[in-house]
Design a protein around this motif. Structure first.
Motif, PDB file in Angstrom:
ATOM      1  N   VAL A  83      -1.846 -14.319  -0.385  1.00 51.83           N
ATOM      2  CA  VAL A  83      -0.853 -13.213  -0.021  1.00 51.83           C
ATOM      3  C   VAL A  83      -0.189 -12.733  -1.071  1.00 51.83           C
ATOM      4  O   VAL A  83       0.524 -13.671  -1.886  1.00 51.83           O
ATOM      5  CB  VAL A  83      -0.208 -13.757   1.221  1.00 51.83           C
ATOM      6  CG1 VAL A  83       1.116 -12.560   1.598  1.00 51.83           C
ATOM      7  CG2 VAL A  83      -0.816 -13.815   2.393  1.00 51.83           C
ATOM      8  N   LEU A  84      -0.206 -11.492  -1.425  1.00 53.64           N
ATOM      9  CA  LEU A  84       0.557 -10.954  -2.525  1.00 53.64           C
ATOM     10  C   LEU A  84       1.560  -9.963  -1.848  1.00 53.64           C
ATOM     11  O   LEU A  84       1.104  -9.055  -1.498  1.00 53.64           O
ATOM     12  CB  LEU A  84      -0.237 -10.137  -3.609  1.00 53.64           C
ATOM     13  CG  LEU A  84       0.370  -9.361  -4.844  1.00 53.64           C
ATOM     14  CD1 LEU A  84       1.143 -10.637  -5.668  1.00 53.64           C
ATOM     15  CD2 LEU A  84      -0.643  -8.607  -5.469  1.00 53.64           C
ATOM     16  N   ALA A  85       2.829 -10.473  -2.115  1.00 50.23           N
ATOM     17  CA  ALA A  85       3.909  -9.723  -1.522  1.00 50.23           C
ATOM     18  C   ALA A  85       3.882  -8.193  -2.343  1.00 50.23           C
ATOM     19  O   ALA A  85       3.993  -8.486  -3.535  1.00 50.23           O
ATOM     20  CB  ALA A  85       5.261 -10.179  -1.357  1.00 50.23           C
ATOM     21  N   LEU A  86       4.137  -7.225  -1.508  1.00 51.34           N
ATOM     22  CA  LEU A  86       4.194  -5.788  -2.321  1.00 51.34           C
ATOM     23  C   LEU A  86       5.505  -5.234  -1.631  1.00 51.34           C
ATOM     24  O   LEU A  86       5.454  -4.694  -0.346  1.00 51.34           O
ATOM     25  CB  LEU A  86       2.942  -5.170  -2.079  1.00 51.34           C
ATOM     26  CG  LEU A  86       2.918  -3.766  -2.872  1.00 51.34           C
ATOM     27  CD1 LEU A  86       2.973  -4.074  -4.362  1.00 51.34           C
ATOM     28  CD2 LEU A  86       1.577  -3.224  -2.531  1.00 51.34           C
ATOM     29  N   SER A  87       6.601  -4.922  -2.333  1.00 46.15           N
ATOM     30  CA  SER A  87       7.818  -4.545  -1.894  1.00 46.15           C
ATOM     31  C   SER A  87       8.674  -3.917  -2.531  1.00 46.15           C
ATOM     32  O   SER A  87       8.641  -3.882  -3.689  1.00 46.15           O
ATOM     33  CB  SER A  87       8.699  -5.925  -1.302  1.00 46.15           C
ATOM     34  OG  SER A  87       9.959  -5.591  -0.545  1.00 46.15           O
ATOM     35  N   MET A  88       9.566  -3.289  -2.222  1.00 43.08           N
ATOM     36  CA  MET A  88      10.773  -2.564  -2.737  1.00 43.08           C
ATOM     37  C   MET A  88      11.796  -3.492  -3.573  1.00 43.08           C
ATOM     38  O   MET A  88      12.522  -2.987  -4.356  1.00 43.08           O
ATOM     39  CB  MET A  88      11.470  -1.220  -2.101  1.00 43.08           C
ATOM     40  CG  MET A  88      10.340  -0.458  -1.485  1.00 43.08           C
ATOM     41  SD  MET A  88       9.798   0.973  -2.760  1.00 43.08           S
ATOM     42  CE  MET A  88      11.308   1.509  -3.379  1.00 43.08           C
ATOM     43  N   PHE A  89      11.967  -4.622  -2.815  1.00 41.95           N
ATOM     44  CA  PHE A  89      12.973  -5.314  -2.892  1.00 41.95           C
ATOM     45  C   PHE A  89      12.550  -6.235  -4.131  1.00 41.95           C
ATOM     46  O   PHE A  89      11.760  -7.101  -4.516  1.00 41.95           O
ATOM     47  CB  PHE A  89      13.326  -6.318  -1.943  1.00 41.95           C
ATOM     48  CG  PHE A  89      13.710  -5.565  -0.453  1.00 41.95           C
ATOM     49  CD1 PHE A  89      14.600  -4.827  -0.394  1.00 41.95           C
ATOM     50  CD2 PHE A  89      12.870  -5.890   0.636  1.00 41.95           C
ATOM     51  CE1 PHE A  89      14.870  -4.153   0.804  1.00 41.95           C
ATOM     52  CE2 PHE A  89      12.916  -4.933   1.624  1.00 41.95           C
ATOM     53  CZ  PHE A  89      14.033  -4.330   2.021  1.00 41.95           C
ATOM     54  N   GLU A  90      13.805  -6.398  -5.301  1.00 37.18           N
ATOM     55  CA  GLU A  90      13.611  -7.290  -6.328  1.00 37.18           C
ATOM     56  C   GLU A  90      14.751  -8.322  -6.283  1.00 37.18           C
ATOM     57  O   GLU A  90      15.005  -9.201  -7.371  1.00 37.18           O
ATOM     58  CB  GLU A  90      13.425  -6.480  -7.503  1.00 37.18           C
ATOM     59  CG  GLU A  90      14.612  -5.611  -7.934  1.00 37.18           C
ATOM     60  CD  GLU A  90      14.266  -4.736  -9.169  1.00 37.18           C
ATOM     61  OE1 GLU A  90      14.246  -5.594 -10.361  1.00 37.18           O
ATOM     62  OE2 GLU A  90      14.588  -3.631  -9.048  1.00 37.18           O
ATOM     63  N   LYS A 112       2.485  -0.257 -11.925  1.00 34.30           N
ATOM     64  CA  LYS A 112       1.572   0.611 -12.093  1.00 34.30           C
ATOM     65  C   LYS A 112       0.442   0.220 -11.223  1.00 34.30           C
ATOM     66  O   LYS A 112       0.159  -1.274 -11.061  1.00 34.30           O
ATOM     67  CB  LYS A 112       1.286   0.677 -13.708  1.00 34.30           C
ATOM     68  CG  LYS A 112       2.383   1.253 -14.416  1.00 34.30           C
ATOM     69  CD  LYS A 112       2.053   1.213 -15.929  1.00 34.30           C
ATOM     70  CE  LYS A 112       3.281   1.971 -16.663  1.00 34.30           C
ATOM     71  NZ  LYS A 112       2.961   1.762 -18.073  1.00 34.30           N
ATOM     72  N   VAL A 113      -0.666   0.730 -10.823  1.00 38.96           N
ATOM     73  CA  VAL A 113      -1.851   0.558 -10.253  1.00 38.96           C
ATOM     74  C   VAL A 113      -2.703  -0.555 -11.038  1.00 38.96           C
ATOM     75  O   VAL A 113      -3.128  -1.594 -10.608  1.00 38.96           O
ATOM     76  CB  VAL A 113      -2.602   1.688  -9.929  1.00 38.96           C
ATOM     77  CG1 VAL A 113      -4.319   1.086  -9.369  1.00 38.96           C
ATOM     78  CG2 VAL A 113      -2.161   2.427  -9.002  1.00 38.96           C
ATOM     79  N   ALA A 114      -2.701  -0.339 -12.449  1.00 38.92           N
ATOM     80  CA  ALA A 114      -3.522  -1.294 -13.370  1.00 38.92           C
ATOM     81  C   ALA A 114      -2.588  -2.844 -13.231  1.00 38.92           C
ATOM     82  O   ALA A 114      -3.489  -3.635 -13.040  1.00 38.92           O
ATOM     83  CB  ALA A 114      -3.420  -0.856 -14.612  1.00 38.92           C
ATOM     84  N   ASP A 115      -1.290  -2.952 -13.058  1.00 41.03           N
ATOM     85  CA  ASP A 115      -0.716  -4.038 -13.046  1.00 41.03           C
ATOM     86  C   ASP A 115      -1.003  -4.590 -11.820  1.00 41.03           C
ATOM     87  O   ASP A 115      -1.082  -5.729 -11.524  1.00 41.03           O
ATOM     88  CB  ASP A 115       0.888  -3.922 -13.423  1.00 41.03           C
ATOM     89  CG  ASP A 115       1.019  -3.655 -14.793  1.00 41.03           C
ATOM     90  OD1 ASP A 115       0.128  -3.569 -15.614  1.00 41.03           O
ATOM     91  OD2 ASP A 115       2.148  -2.766 -15.150  1.00 41.03           O
ATOM     92  N   LEU A 116      -1.044  -3.784 -10.430  1.00 40.71           N
ATOM     93  CA  LEU A 116      -1.358  -4.448  -9.318  1.00 40.71           C
ATOM     94  C   LEU A 116      -2.793  -5.053  -9.280  1.00 40.71           C
ATOM     95  O   LEU A 116      -2.905  -6.088  -8.703  1.00 40.71           O
ATOM     96  CB  LEU A 116      -0.983  -3.102  -8.277  1.00 40.71           C
ATOM     97  CG  LEU A 116      -1.318  -3.629  -7.030  1.00 40.71           C
ATOM     98  CD1 LEU A 116      -0.506  -4.938  -6.551  1.00 40.71           C
ATOM     99  CD2 LEU A 116      -1.162  -2.412  -5.837  1.00 40.71           C
ATOM    100  N   VAL A 117      -3.857  -4.165  -9.913  1.00 43.07           N
ATOM    101  CA  VAL A 117      -5.216  -4.595  -9.843  1.00 43.07           C
ATOM    102  C   VAL A 117      -5.330  -5.996 -10.677  1.00 43.07           C
ATOM    103  O   VAL A 117      -5.758  -6.852 -10.241  1.00 43.07           O
ATOM    104  CB  VAL A 117      -5.922  -3.566 -10.452  1.00 43.07           C
ATOM    105  CG1 VAL A 117      -7.408  -4.118 -10.714  1.00 43.07           C
ATOM    106  CG2 VAL A 117      -6.107  -2.253  -9.507  1.00 43.07           C
ATOM    107  N   ASN A 118      -4.516  -6.114 -11.511  1.00 44.26           N
ATOM    108  CA  ASN A 118      -4.316  -7.321 -12.490  1.00 44.26           C
ATOM    109  C   ASN A 118      -3.922  -8.581 -11.649  1.00 44.26           C
ATOM    110  O   ASN A 118      -4.287  -9.766 -11.624  1.00 44.26           O
ATOM    111  CB  ASN A 118      -3.776  -7.237 -13.889  1.00 44.26           C
ATOM    112  CG  ASN A 118      -4.673  -6.517 -14.722  1.00 44.26           C
ATOM    113  OD1 ASN A 118      -5.832  -6.324 -14.486  1.00 44.26           O
ATOM    114  ND2 ASN A 118      -3.870  -5.739 -15.713  1.00 44.26           N
ATOM    115  N   ALA A 119      -2.818  -8.197 -10.794  1.00 42.54           N
ATOM    116  CA  ALA A 119      -2.156  -9.196 -10.082  1.00 42.54           C
ATOM    117  C   ALA A 119      -3.224  -9.777  -8.877  1.00 42.54           C
ATOM    118  O   ALA A 119      -3.258 -10.932  -8.592  1.00 42.54           O
ATOM    119  CB  ALA A 119      -1.071  -8.638  -9.426  1.00 42.54           C
TER     120      ALA A 119
END
Length: 217
Positions: A83-90, A112-119
């Motif tokens: 599970v990779l959390a994807l949120s507005m909160f930091e 960025k989409v590229a960073d998300l794909v790498n994650a």
């Protein structure tokens, strides 16, 4: 479908965001979206009707069944799914809660989409994803279910109280006021505990304390 593509699912209650993300990730050519869901309850209904994803992108704030509860359900019922959390909160608290419930990484929606794909690729390969929000040492501690608890029996009552208050959204100054201590004394507690727990962030400190059964959220 290329065998190199990573099977993922997206769980988010904002339809336009979810559909836009699906389109962008599909265009990357590195993922295959097996299903999408609007909340955890919707995810549970769909997960048995589709191929099991390797990675689930999980929003936090959702109706019916939020990201915390949904992540916990995934790890209890499908422990091999990351599970990779994807949120507005930091802020510290949502990060702590998502990791506590089994998320292996945490990304901001404005990434960025590229960073998300790498994650996605990173968490798929290693079971966790390290970035500036979550330290590698912290995630390794959370993921290592067999790790032995360290002996922190020498912590005094004030140190334990400080750790508990670190779980809240109080600032260090507010913690000092709550404990009727000076900010300087609180700074000393913080630095001493950072050294003892071998960490440099409040988030990592709280997770280590949770892992060792010293506090509860």
């Amino acid at each position: 479908m290329s065998p190199d593509k990573i099977d993922i699912a997206i769980v988010d209650d904002h339809t336009l965001f979810r559909q836009g993300l699906m389109s962008l990730l599909t265009e990357s050519g590195r993922v295959n979206i097996v299903f999408d869901a609007s909340n955890g309850a919707d995810m549970i209904q769909k997960i048995g009707k589709h191929p099991l994803p390797s990675v689930i992108l999980m929003d936090i704030t959702m109706p019916v069944m939020d990201g915390y509860e949904s992540t916990k359900w995934v790890k209890q019922n499908h422990p091999d799914v990351n599970v990779l959390a994807l949120s507005m909160f930091e802020e510290d608290k949502p990060i702590i809660e998502m990791l506590k419930n089994g998320a292996g990484g945490y990304m901001l929606k404005q990434s960025k989409v590229a960073d998300l794909v790498n994650a996605i690729a990173g968490i798929n390969e290693h079971g966790f994803y390290i970035n500036e929000l979550v330290s590698g040492k912290l995630l390794r501690n959370i993921q290592n279910k067999q790790a032995e608890k360290n002996d922190y029996s020498d912590l005094n009552a004030n140190e334990l109280r400080f750790l508990e208050l670190c779980c809240s959204d109080l600032t260090y100054k507010q913690i000092a006021d709550q404990m009727c201590l000076s900010p300087h004394t609180i700074d000393n507690y913080r630095e001493a505990l950072f050294q003892k727990f071998e960490t440099k962030s409040r988030t990592a400190l709280v997770i280590s304390a949770l892992k060792n059964g010293l506090i509860k959220i």
